[in-house]
Scaffold this active site. Structure first.
Site, PDB file in Angstrom:
ATOM      1  N   ASP A 120     126.183 -87.757 -93.256  1.00  0.00           N
ATOM      2  CA  ASP A 120     125.217 -86.715 -92.910  1.00  0.00           C
ATOM      3  C   ASP A 120     125.558 -85.374 -93.532  1.00  0.00           C
ATOM      4  O   ASP A 120     124.741 -84.462 -93.543  1.00  0.00           O
ATOM      5  CB  ASP A 120     125.235 -86.510 -91.386  1.00  0.00           C
ATOM      6  CG  ASP A 120     124.201 -87.350 -90.677  1.00  0.00           C
ATOM      7  OD1 ASP A 120     123.192 -87.698 -91.303  1.00  0.00           O
ATOM      8  OD2 ASP A 120     124.417 -87.654 -89.496  1.00  0.00           O
TER       9      ASP A 120
HETATM   10  C1  GLC Z   1     127.290 -86.134 -87.988  1.00  0.00           C
HETATM   11  C2  GLC Z   1     128.538 -85.499 -88.438  1.00  0.00           C
HETATM   12  C3  GLC Z   1     128.595 -84.076 -88.060  1.00  0.00           C
HETATM   13  C4  GLC Z   1     127.321 -83.385 -88.481  1.00  0.00           C
HETATM   14  C5  GLC Z   1     126.131 -84.096 -87.894  1.00  0.00           C
HETATM   15  C6  GLC Z   1     124.846 -83.494 -88.293  1.00  0.00           C
HETATM   16  O1  GLC Z   1     127.331 -86.270 -86.626  1.00  0.00           O
HETATM   17  O2  GLC Z   1     129.656 -86.158 -87.917  1.00  0.00           O
HETATM   18  O3  GLC Z   1     129.721 -83.485 -88.617  1.00  0.00           O
HETATM   19  O4  GLC Z   1     127.327 -82.062 -88.125  1.00  0.00           O
HETATM   20  O5  GLC Z   1     126.148 -85.422 -88.322  1.00  0.00           O
HETATM   21  O6  GLC Z   1     123.767 -84.266 -87.867  1.00  0.00           O
HETATM   22  C1  GLC Z   2     128.160 -89.349 -87.246  1.00  0.00           C
HETATM   23  C2  GLC Z   2     126.708 -89.698 -87.187  1.00  0.00           C
HETATM   24  C3  GLC Z   2     126.363 -90.797 -88.145  1.00  0.00           C
HETATM   25  C4  GLC Z   2     126.863 -90.451 -89.512  1.00  0.00           C
HETATM   26  C5  GLC Z   2     128.325 -90.072 -89.509  1.00  0.00           C
HETATM   27  C6  GLC Z   2     128.803 -89.577 -90.836  1.00  0.00           C
HETATM   28  O1  GLC Z   2     128.927 -90.392 -86.770  1.00  0.00           O
HETATM   29  O2  GLC Z   2     126.344 -90.083 -85.886  1.00  0.00           O
HETATM   30  O3  GLC Z   2     124.981 -91.018 -88.191  1.00  0.00           O
HETATM   31  O4  GLC Z   2     126.641 -91.542 -90.356  1.00  0.00           O
HETATM   32  O5  GLC Z   2     128.535 -89.065 -88.558  1.00  0.00           O
HETATM   33  O6  GLC Z   2     128.219 -88.372 -91.160  1.00  0.00           O
END
Ligand code: GLC
Ligand code: GLC
Length: 811
Positions: A483
């Site tokens: 993300d």
């Molecule tokens: C995921 C990531 C996090 C980020 C988020 C945004 O959860 O782990 O670091 O801020 O996505 O949606």
């Molecule tokens: C968090 C989010 C997931 C994403 C990951 C890496 O675990 O929930 O959707 O793929 O972060 O950013």
């Protein structure tokens, strides 16, 4: 260092000191009513939605930590203490917390008085039950006062923690003999209230926090408890609470128990009131009557045990490795169920007011629970698919209550569509229920746009196939699995969301990771087509996949590993010319799982590079070198300090991809080595470094560039649960559901001489014995099914109800 131990026979983790590095929690509830409960009795309850129906308060970044919860104060002369140590923190002579499956027991002892709180959420009812037992182990008569205490939340947790100009004036309660009703906003549009009750007469109560605690005191020193007892306050506005007082005299050797409950009640509009201003309590009274005594409590607890036993019995292994067995048989499966119930909403790191259900997250969670609750997985798939757009793209998140996509985040995460294929494929392999593909499911929740689930999958596949960049690789959009790799965002202003600001896509930025997914899940799609006798479509898909494979091995290959992406300027991300972020984990895992480069040796080389550049004693980091400064063209990934989260943290979620990838190449020793590095039970004895619960996975562990290398965060709600279970159950133990039956293909350390395993599959029970007489890592020499040799290693589907004896000889 350890702070407790596993009690496998009871399926419990037993914590032996309240001073755990962080609160170590458990989840109670498996239907609509949930409680998060820490090892000292901290936590909160909610009904269905952790934001909109929060029953009790919790302040996440409070100091000291974990103050709010389900407290009981014991006043013994001038001594005041809690069986769970918090919040008074009076030293205990003995303390123990047992977190079990859906229940928790906390015990404390001081000066010969032993106290126990047993917590559970019974199935079928919307309440938390707490049985409190106090015993006098001494030889003198002891007069004691006992005070339960909790603080109500005014329902909407967001509003409750921010809209004080209103909510300091809205709080309302009603009190009857032994029950306290929290009815804020019931006078207007709410049709629900909460009730806290005891099953015996009280000697006092308070419902105003100010009266019970004191304006400038704290839960560590409630004025009513330390002073002259409850005041009988009735809250009007401010902070409604439930506190009661019980004065007991315990003879030597005597025990007493009191049953408490916290219930959530809804009344139909026409039945809201008993008389003007007085709420209709009939449903609450029925609930209290149902759980009025120990027999009812014990029966509910037994029911819960049976429920969990049955769920977990679908997959049980017995090996030489105790930690492996306890992860597989108990805790990993348990965590998968918690991710089913909670998605990413409420943990001690997720406030319950933030994210909805992730499209990608929910599809992946499914991989871990589909074997336990296939019917609910089916429903979940259809819910998720209904949030897909007609062009095959998807809302990145949706709301569990409305099941509608979140417009404020929208779409553009270009890996999302393929995860729908992954989830559906897992469901088909587990159940053989092909009828799901004929279900008519809306696009964008619009019934007018409804088509079959099969058509949804087709559009998922085609979306990726038709959204390609200059190198022929899939366009990344806002982000893919990572993300935080935001190649089209270019955010220069603090506070902007990296996911939502800027354009959602660009014509250039491409993802090698999505290309790997396209190959892996595209194959699954082609197999599904073939099973449905759509031979032409299958062949056409396979042609597109073969084309993509060739592109990955060319534009996606860097010489010794797979590249990560191409940015908006067409520059390589994750290649040798990059100063920072030279090699990334995601494409190595996904591409090798997809079998890309297996023949040419590139897969082998990619995994060797992972081991050389990304491995650490605590797990494999996401990339190296970590980003040391903010890169506008890369986005959030470079916003984190080096070693944390997506900036070269150990993202536990995708370590199992390497487990699967190593197994794909037959490397049993290495697959297991990767598995055990992040598996909680295997690292229990470094709990002082790891800090989160040793019985569940965390989202991430700080990487080697971080100051706190090895420290975990974001425990419980993570895709790690599902992927780790997949890695250990399918890649290592090798029990893989396929479209045609159960395949057995273990990939284990050479030193393991074998194991036995019991697996429920499509209604039949498979009793599997694996022997490894030659000490190999991979390969099945012979397989006997009910004593008869089997050609190949896929056992054709058996009749529901039958038991199948399987003997597997590796070699
Ligand atoms: C995921 C990531 C996090 C980020 C988020 C945004 O959860 O782990 O670091 O801020 O996505 O949606
Ligand atoms: C968090 C989010 C997931 C994403 C990951 C890496 O675990 O929930 O959707 O793929 O972060 O950013």
């Amino acid at each position: 260092m350890k702070y407790g131990f596993f009690d496998d026979a009871s399926r419990e983790y037993v914590i032996t000191t309240p001073r755990t590095p962080l609160p170590w929690i458990n989840y109670l509830g498996c239907e609509s009513f949930f409680t998060l409960l820490s090892n000292t009795g901290g936590g909160y309850s909610f009904y269905r939605d952790a934001r909109l129906r929060r029953l009790t308060r919790y302040r996440y970044n409070n100091c000291p930590l974990d103050q709010e919860g389900f407290r009981i104060y014991i006043k013994d002369g001038c001594n005041v203490w809690n069986p769970g140590w918090q919040p008074v923190q009076a030293e205990l002579d003995r303390y123990c917390c047992r977190h079990g499956l859906g229940y928790t027991v906390i015990e404390g002892e001081r000066d010969g008085i032993a106290a126990r709180q047993e917590f559970m959420v019974p199935r079928g009812d919307n309440c938390l039950l707490i049985r409190f037992t106090v015993s006098n182990g001494g030889d003198e008569t002891r007069p004691l006062s006992v005070f339960p205490y909790l603080e109500f939340c005014l329902w909407d947790a967001m509003d409750d923690s921010s809209n004080f100009q209103r909510n300091y004036s809205t709080g309302e309660v009603e009190v009857t003999a032994s029950a306290i009703y929290h009815k804020t906003e019931y006078r207007e549009r709410r049709d629900h209230y909460a009730v806290f009750w005891a099953n015996r007469p009280v000697d006092g109560f308070d419902t105003s926090r100010e009266a019970f605690i004191g304006t400038y005191s704290s839960p560590a020193h409630p004025e009513a408890v330390f002073g002259s007892g409850c005041t009988g306050s009735v809250a009007h506005g401010w902070q409604p609470i439930a506190a009661q007082q019980f004065d007991l005299v315990l003879q030597p050797g005597e025990s007493r128990s009191i049953l408490f409950g916290l219930g959530y009640i809804e009344n139909p509009e026409e039945e809201k009131w008993e008389s003007p201003g007085i709420i209709n309590k009939s449903r609450a009274e029925a609930l209290m009557a149902k759980y009025a005594d120990d027999t009812a409590f014990d029966a509910a607890l037994q029911d819960l045990r049976t429920y969990w036993e049955d769920l977990l019995s679908g997959f049980q292994v017995s090996s030489e490795l105790e930690s492996l067995d306890r992860m597989v048989n108990i805790w990993n499966q348990y965590q998968c169920m918690v991710t089913f119930n909670m998605s990413r909403s409420a943990s001690y790191f997720e406030s319950g007011i933030g994210r909805g259900m992730g499209f990608r997250d929910s599809c992946q969670d499914l991989l871990g629970f589909v074997h336990m609750i296939p019917e609910r997985a089916r429903e979940r798939i259809l819910d998720i698919a209904a949030t897909q757009f007609p062009d095959g793209s998807a809302y990145h998140q949706y709301q569990p209550l409305t099941k509608k996509g979140n417009a404020d985040i929208g779409s553009g995460f270009n890996d999302d569509p393929l995860w729908l294929i992954a989830g559906t494929d897992a469901y088909l392999r587990e159940t053989g229920d092909w009828s799901i593909l004929d279900e008519i499911v809306p696009f964008d929740n619009d019934p007018d746009l409804a088509r079959s689930l099969m058509e949804h999958l087709r559009r998922s596949f085609n979306y990726t196939r038709t959204h390609l960049g200059p190198n022929g690789l899939p366009l990344i959009g806002r982000a893919d699995w990572n993300d935080c790799l935001n190649l089209n965002c270019f955010s220069a202003h603090p506070g902007e969301s990296f996911q939502v600001s800027g354009p959602s896509d660009g014509p250039v930025a491409e993802s090698v990771f999505i290309a790997g997914m396209f190959v892996k899940y595209g194959r699954a799609w082609a197999d599904i087509c073939r099973h449905r006798e759509l031979e032409d479509e299958a062949a056409e898909a396979e042609e597109a996949i073969a084309g993509m494979e060739a592109i990955v091995l060319d534009a996606g290959w860097d010489g010794a590993w797979f590249r990560r992406a191409y940015d908006a300027f067409g520059h390589v991300v994750g290649g040798k010319e990059c100063e920072e972020g030279r090699i990334f984990l995601e494409p190595q895992g996904m591409c090798v799982m997809a079998g890309i480069g297996k023949e040419s040796g590139q897969a082998e080389q990619a995994l060797a590079s992972v081991q050389e550049y990304l491995d650490t004693p605590f797990g494999i980091v996401l990339h190296q070198p970590a980003y040391t400064r903010y890169h506008l063209e890369l986005g959030e990934i470079s916003s984190y300090p080096p070693g944390y989260k997506e900036n070269a943290g150990i993202f536990c979620h995708i370590n199992p991809w390497i487990v699967c990838a190593e197994a794909e190449l037959g490397h049993g020793d290495r697959a297991f080595e990767v598995y055990r590095k992040t598996a909680p039970a295997f690292i229990e004895d470094i709990s002082e470094i790891h800090r989160t619960e040793p019985y569940v996975y965390s989202q991430m562990i700080a990487g080697k560039d971080a100051v706190s290398f090895g420290e975990a965060k974001n425990s419980w709600l993570t895709g790690t649960a599902a992927w780790s279970f997949l890695g250990v159950s399918q890649a290592i133990l090798g029990v893989k559901p396929t479209l045609d039956g159960l395949q057995i293909d273990p990939c284990i350390p050479a030193s393991v001489s074998g194991f036995t395993l019991s697996r429920r599959y499509r209604g039949a029970r498979y009793e599997i014995t694996v022997e490894n007489p030659d000490g190999v890592q991979h390969g099945v020499k012979e397989m006997l099914v009910d004593g008869c040799p089997l050609a190949g290693n896929v056992i054709p589907v058996r009749d529901a109800g039958s038991t199948v004896q399987v003997r597997v000889i590796m070699g």
